[in-house]
Design a protein around this motif. Structure first.
Motif, short mmCIF file in Angstrom:
data_model
loop_
_atom_site.label_atom_id
_atom_site.label_comp_id
_atom_site.label_asym_id
_atom_site.label_seq_id
_atom_site.Cartn_x
_atom_site.Cartn_y
_atom_site.Cartn_z
N ALA A 33 0.83 -1.21 0.00
CA ALA A 33 0.00 0.00 0.00
C ALA A 33 0.86 1.26 0.00
N ALA A 34 2.13 1.12 -0.35
CA ALA A 34 3.08 2.23 -0.22
C ALA A 34 3.20 3.02 -1.53
N THR A 35 2.77 4.27 -1.48
CA THR A 35 3.01 5.23 -2.56
C THR A 35 3.20 6.60 -1.92
N LEU A 36 3.76 7.52 -2.67
CA LEU A 36 3.96 8.87 -2.15
C LEU A 36 2.61 9.51 -1.82
N GLY A 37 1.63 9.32 -2.69
CA GLY A 37 0.32 9.90 -2.44
C GLY A 37 -0.35 9.35 -1.21
N ASN A 38 -0.18 8.06 -0.98
CA ASN A 38 -0.84 7.41 0.16
C ASN A 38 -0.20 7.80 1.48
N GLU A 39 1.05 8.25 1.44
CA GLU A 39 1.72 8.68 2.68
C GLU A 39 0.97 9.84 3.35
N SER A 40 0.34 10.69 2.54
CA SER A 40 -0.37 11.84 3.10
C SER A 40 -1.69 11.44 3.73
N ARG A 41 -2.12 10.22 3.47
CA ARG A 41 -3.43 9.76 3.96
C ARG A 41 -3.32 8.82 5.14
N LEU A 42 -2.37 7.89 5.09
CA LEU A 42 -2.26 6.87 6.13
C LEU A 42 -1.83 7.49 7.45
N GLY A 43 -2.48 7.04 8.52
CA GLY A 43 -2.10 7.48 9.85
C GLY A 43 -2.56 8.87 10.21
N GLY A 44 -3.44 9.45 9.40
CA GLY A 44 -3.88 10.81 9.66
C GLY A 44 -5.26 10.90 10.28
N HIS A 45 -5.63 9.90 11.07
CA HIS A 45 -6.94 9.86 11.73
C HIS A 45 -8.08 9.89 10.71
N GLU A 46 -7.80 9.45 9.52
CA GLU A 46 -8.81 9.33 8.47
C GLU A 46 -8.66 7.99 7.76
N ALA A 47 -7.53 7.35 7.97
CA ALA A 47 -7.20 6.08 7.34
C ALA A 47 -6.38 5.28 8.34
N PRO A 48 -6.22 3.98 8.12
CA PRO A 48 -5.48 3.16 9.09
C PRO A 48 -4.07 3.66 9.34
N PRO A 49 -3.54 3.37 10.53
CA PRO A 49 -2.15 3.74 10.84
C PRO A 49 -1.18 2.87 10.06
N THR A 50 0.08 3.25 10.09
CA THR A 50 1.10 2.52 9.33
C THR A 50 1.76 1.42 10.14
N VAL A 51 1.15 1.04 11.25
CA VAL A 51 1.54 -0.18 11.97
C VAL A 51 0.52 -1.26 11.61
N ILE A 52 0.99 -2.36 11.08
CA ILE A 52 0.08 -3.42 10.64
C ILE A 52 -0.48 -4.16 11.85
N SER A 53 -1.80 -4.29 11.88
CA SER A 53 -2.47 -5.10 12.90
C SER A 53 -3.77 -5.63 12.30
N ALA A 54 -4.40 -6.56 13.02
CA ALA A 54 -5.66 -7.14 12.56
C ALA A 54 -6.74 -6.97 13.61
N PHE A 55 -7.88 -6.53 13.19
CA PHE A 55 -9.06 -6.51 14.05
C PHE A 55 -9.85 -7.78 13.80
N ILE A 56 -10.18 -8.53 14.86
CA ILE A 56 -10.98 -9.75 14.67
C ILE A 56 -12.29 -9.69 15.45
N GLY A 57 -12.47 -8.71 16.30
CA GLY A 57 -13.71 -8.57 17.05
C GLY A 57 -13.71 -9.36 18.35
N GLU A 58 -14.58 -8.95 19.24
CA GLU A 58 -14.63 -9.57 20.57
C GLU A 58 -15.03 -11.04 20.51
N ASP A 59 -15.98 -11.38 19.65
CA ASP A 59 -16.45 -12.77 19.59
C ASP A 59 -15.32 -13.72 19.17
N MET A 60 -14.57 -13.32 18.15
CA MET A 60 -13.47 -14.17 17.69
C MET A 60 -12.36 -14.22 18.74
#
Length: 706
Positions: A377-404
């Protein structure tokens, strides 16, 4: 008049596609069956069959008004490419005939040295080949006046066989996950002849008035605004999201849908997004390679149809500072040829062994190959979006939910119960029925979220191809499935289910650090991620290094997806694209600042000075406000000019560096800060210079054009 005013969608859906129904109409039954064995079972395509298919395809294309054909491919530019050849030929008697053979269908030739190759092809090594991908249907693209071009989806490779495109590695990765998926399922006794990666790509975009676009050189050259002060109103009231679609946009969407439906693209969902002038389109899931092809057509059609309505479609990840940018959510799932969704928990997930294994394989892949996932997902344009409280942060993690989370905690503690009881949601309204709750909530802050029967990779940028993230996901998950099969093939078959359950628990326990169900935007998460040993890769240049990490080279080579030479070429191409994009942005900013913004500000200063001079000549004490405004303007103009000179010098300094890598780093570490400072000065000037003098449309003009 819209087609849907006189016809049902089903009457014209896929009318420009050489689809299953068309093939059965134009091909003898025997030819059709042979081709289905090639596309569905992977049997080789022989010359005789190719000739029969080409004959049927030519006849259909002629009936549809097509005069030319093209091998439509996806080079490493990130877009598509096509060269048109007419069906005209000359026979032995010198007569003009229409000809399209199996050879024309199966193979074409392109100048490989004119496309990005990362050093694989030099100017004197120009030959490259396009090869028919018969798993993706041919289609006809029509111009405004009805001229038709038969487009044949193809792969693109060099004379020496290396992949020079986005499609070839994707097809190879799909074969890998099919092979490893079927292998594991057979061990478990599950009936499956094929496992397919399916993808649904949600496409976000902006629409702006074409007149404003034409007056902004930054939009024309870079796809984003390099200057612009925030208007009094942005997105803070959240009143744009899902709001009523205005008539002009609604008319655009109606035509867009019809054009996509004609191409067999299942455009399903459309709505306003969070930012002003931002929208989203989402099709129904299909196989990863077809989804990738169709997304390229979606982006092309968005731009073409917007033009018909006096609009311009912006696909840049961050066209406007201060409001949300645009992404392309990559929804990814695995299904068998029997219709089994391998990522669906079912009524009793604790005993759904295929689900438990495939689910934990995905988590393990995400953890071990996080760097590749981030790179995808790395591009110069995407750098301005990622991690800006509008898109996911640049630390990779997975959400699986409470049930899982609770399910696996229970499995690890040997306290799992039987069937999962579906929860109901009581709305408290007597006249509204209770509704069933989904297996998991949605977490918009997670880069990689499980949403009940699929994973949603939310980091991908809006202008990107879907190929790269899906190549990475397919490859990494294939490796985990392979390891699982290696273990289970040696297991005691009388205890297979116990062994499978234990293996799923082992994988989860080993890789559970990647699971995070909280707020990915929070400062606390970054601190927690560091404690867990999760790496924060906040820029594209560092992310591209993942392509040459030994473990990643070994992964791609193991499954014959890409060799080291192909990986080296991709890293070189990505760096080259970063560098060129950066230089274009810097030069455009410099040009606009020198030729438009600075002269306008000096004109405003001159007007203020003349006004002050007139007031002084009147012998009064008037002109105090003008003097204050002139002082403020002049201070900012001096800042602007200083930053212009600094940027101009730095651009030259960057170009004098020897390696592409060094030039990219110089831009990241030096020039970006200067551009930010220059923009800050210009944006401050925009707020005090007269609207009549300011030379370019403002955010208020562009974002609120209706």
């Amino acid at each position: 008049m819209r087609i849907t005013e006189s016809k049902k969608i089903t009457d014209f859906f896929g009318c420009n596609v050489f689809n299953d129904g068309v093939m059965q109409k134009y091909m003898p039954r025997e030819t059709y069956n042979e081709l289905k064995e090639v596309t569905d079972l992977g049997k080789p395509l022989n010359k005789e069959l190719a000739n029969k298919v080409a004959k049927a395809m030519k006849e259909w294309a002629g009936d549809m008004g097509a005069t030319h054909y093209t091998h439509w491919f996806q080079p490493l530019t990130g877009t598509t490419a096509e060269k048109h050849d007419s069906f005209i030929s000359i026979d032995k008697s010198g007569n003009t005939v229409l000809e399209f053979t199996g050879s024309n269908l199966r193979k074409g030739e392109a100048d490989a040295s004119s496309f990005p190759s990362g050093g694989i092809r030099a100017t004197f090594e120009a030959r490259g080949y396009t090869v028919w991908d018969c798993s993706s249907p041919a289609f006809i693209k029509k111009s405004r006046n009805g001229a038709g071009i038969l487009c044949i989806p193809t792969a693109f490779c060099s004379y020496t066989g290396e992949a020079l495109d986005k499609k070839t590695p994707l097809l190879r990765s799909m074969e890998a996950i099919n092979r490893e998926g079927v292998r594991l399922l057979k061990i478990l006794g599950v009936d499956a002849e094929r496992v397919t990666a399916n993808v649904g790509g949600e496409q976000e975009y902006f629409l702006i008035d074409k007149r404003d676009y034409n007056r902004r050189d930054d939009l024309k050259f870079t796809g984003r605004t390099l200057f612009g002060a925030m208007p009094p109103k942005g997105q803070e009231k959240n009143d744009q999201y899902y709001a009523t679609i205005k008539d002009r946009v609604s008319d655009f969407m109606a035509e867009l849908n019809e054009e996509l439906w004609k191409l067999g693209i299942t455009a399903k969902t459309q709505h306003n997004e969070v930012a002003p002038a931002q929208h989203e389109l989402a099709p129904i899931f299909c196989t990863a390679n077809i989804a990738t092809d169709q997304n390229q057509l979606i982006m092309e059609t968005l731009k073409k149809v917007a033009d018909n309505h006096g609009l311009t479609c912006l696909l840049h990840e961050k066209p406007f500072a201060g409001v949300n940018g645009s992404g392309k959510h990559n929804n990814w799932s695995l299904c068998t040829d029997k219709g089994l969704n391998l990522l669906k928990p079912g009524a009793n997930p604790s005993q759904n062994y295929p689900f438990l294994l495939f689910f934990t394989a995905v988590l393990a892949a995400l953890d071990e190959y996080f760097d590749l996932v981030r790179m995808s997902a790395a591009t110069l344009g995407n750098e301005s979006r990622l991690g800006g409280h509008e898109a996911p942060p640049t630390v990779i993690s997975a959400f699986i939910g409470e049930d899982m989370q609770q399910l696996f905690d229970a499995l690890l503690s040997h306290s799992a119960t039987g069937a999962h009881e579906k929860q109901r949601l009581n709305t408290g309204l007597n006249f509204v029925a209770d509704i069933g709750k989904d297996f998991s909530d949605r977490n918009r802050t997670s880069p990689f979220a499980f949403t009940g029967n699929k994973f949603e990779f939310r980091m991908v940028g809006s202008s990107a191809t879907l190929s790269t993230p899906n190549v990475v996901l397919n490859a990494a998950v294939s490796e985990m499935l392979s390891r699982m099969s290696d273990r289970l093939e040696k297991a005691d078959k009388s205890r297979l289910h116990e062994e499978a359950l234990g293996l799923a628990c082992e994988f989860y326990e080993r890789h559970k650090r990647i699971v995070f169900n909280g707020n990915g935007y929070s400062k606390e998460w970054f601190e927690e991620a560091e404690k867990r040993g999760l790496v924060h890769i906040d820029n594209s240049i560092t992310a591209y290094d993942a392509l040459l990490a030994p473990k990643n080279v070994a992964l791609f080579e193991k499954f014959k997806i890409m060799n080291k030479k192909e990986l080296e070429s991709r890293r070189a191409i990505y760096l080259d694209n970063y560098e060129k994009t950066a230089l274009i942005e810097a030069r455009t900013m410099l040009m606009m600042a020198k030729r438009e913004i600075l002269p306008a500000c000096m004109e405003w200063e001159d007007k203020l000075a003349r006004d002050i001079e007139k007031l002084d000549a009147a012998g009064t004490n008037f002109g105090g406000v003008q003097k204050i405004q002139l002082a403020k303007t002049d201070a900012l103009v001096n800042e602007l000019f200083s930053d212009i000179e600094k940027l101009e010098a730095q651009i030259q300094e960057m170009q004098d560096l020897e390696s592409s890598y060094d030039r990219c780093v110089f831009f990241r570490d030096r020039i970006k800060d200067t551009m930010d400072a220059l923009r800050a000065a210009a944006d401050s000037l925009e707020t005090i210079v007269s609207r009549k003098v300011w030379p370019i449309p403002t955010y208020a003009d562009i974002l609120f054009y209706e």
